[in-house]
Scaffold this active site. Sequence first.
Site, PDB file in Angstrom:
ATOM      1  N   GLY A  57      -9.812  -2.061  -7.274  1.00  0.00           N
ATOM      2  CA  GLY A  57      -8.965  -3.117  -7.805  1.00  0.00           C
ATOM      3  C   GLY A  57      -7.706  -3.402  -7.018  1.00  0.00           C
ATOM      4  O   GLY A  57      -7.081  -4.451  -7.190  1.00  0.00           O
ATOM      5  N   ASP A  58      -7.296  -2.471  -6.132  1.00  0.00           N
ATOM      6  CA  ASP A  58      -6.078  -2.680  -5.331  1.00  0.00           C
ATOM      7  C   ASP A  58      -6.173  -1.876  -4.041  1.00  0.00           C
ATOM      8  O   ASP A  58      -5.241  -1.159  -3.667  1.00  0.00           O
ATOM      9  CB  ASP A  58      -4.845  -2.276  -6.134  1.00  0.00           C
ATOM     10  CG  ASP A  58      -3.538  -2.798  -5.519  1.00  0.00           C
ATOM     11  OD1 ASP A  58      -3.606  -3.755  -4.717  1.00  0.00           O
ATOM     12  OD2 ASP A  58      -2.466  -2.246  -5.829  1.00  0.00           O
ATOM     13  N   LEU A  59      -7.284  -2.008  -3.346  1.00  0.00           N
ATOM     14  CA  LEU A  59      -7.550  -1.208  -2.152  1.00  0.00           C
ATOM     15  C   LEU A  59      -6.848  -1.822  -0.947  1.00  0.00           C
ATOM     16  O   LEU A  59      -7.143  -2.938  -0.540  1.00  0.00           O
ATOM     17  CB  LEU A  59      -9.058  -1.129  -1.908  1.00  0.00           C
ATOM     18  CG  LEU A  59      -9.514  -0.165  -0.809  1.00  0.00           C
ATOM     19  CD1 LEU A  59      -9.185   1.272  -1.182  1.00  0.00           C
ATOM     20  CD2 LEU A  59     -11.012  -0.327  -0.556  1.00  0.00           C
TER      21      LEU A  59
END
Length: 300
Positions: A193-195
């Site tokens: 989700g926030d790589l």
Amino acid sequence: MIDIPQGFARETISREGESGRAWIAGLPCLMNEVLEQWSCVPDGPVTHGNVGIVLPVRRWDLPPAVVKISFPHPGNVFEPDAFATWNGRGAVRLFARDDERFAMLLERTGRGTLAEVTDFDEAVGILGQLSRRLAIEAPAGLPRVSELVAEWPDEIRTTAAELGALLPRRVLDAAIETLRDLDSYQPQTLVHGDLHDANVMAGEREPWLAIDPKGYVGDRAYDTITVIRSYRFAPLLFTPAPAAGIRRGLDLYCEAAEIDRDRARRWAQTRAVRAALWGRRHGDPDWLIRATDQLAEILM
């Protein structure tokens, strides 16, 4: 009693208002309660990210660890579920959790992040390999990507109409079409989700370990925008041929991640459109808005 970094306190209060002020005021006591609960001893200074503080600790029966306490926000709810599901596979290990306090006892990593790797191809390849390694079946109860984006078409139309014709119509239409076309492909896959570079830490047990997941379920291609809307890719936008560089970087990531390139491109274009509109409404720097506009067009 621990010292709360002043910069973190100011940012939290500015973003969250009175609820943030109250949380910051109680944070030293909250940390002490968690340390006592988990029988941990502080082992270094407090550091912080955007939404939480991290304190290095030691406990006799564990390797070096950290206590992380996050602001109680809906976006932080499923982080421990993601860590528990991975169980150390490509991500830091979760030793204990207190969901009511938004607190976790986590494996400690090295100090370096992937952002310190200067070789572009190597770093983008590592992100792709890590995305593939984190791609396992998600547990029940986590938010689905399809649910997160369900209101995006109306949001994009409404925000664009309110702000004026700041992006070409074809760019907006492409984003809305993607949301309609790709919504049907939603596997039961855990999505970080926030790589991005700063959320990948150097490790000892494994070379690179992910931190700060959102814990979504669906298409891994959803993460592509956080990879390419980053400081690593930003210089490419100021070269004589920015599109070629961005597309090459996208190809490198998709090959390493084993993600369908066109699906990744379309998700990234859609999220770039939304980020450009959101940034205008919420005061992003002009350079970032312009760069995001450019990405939205390049990824058409």
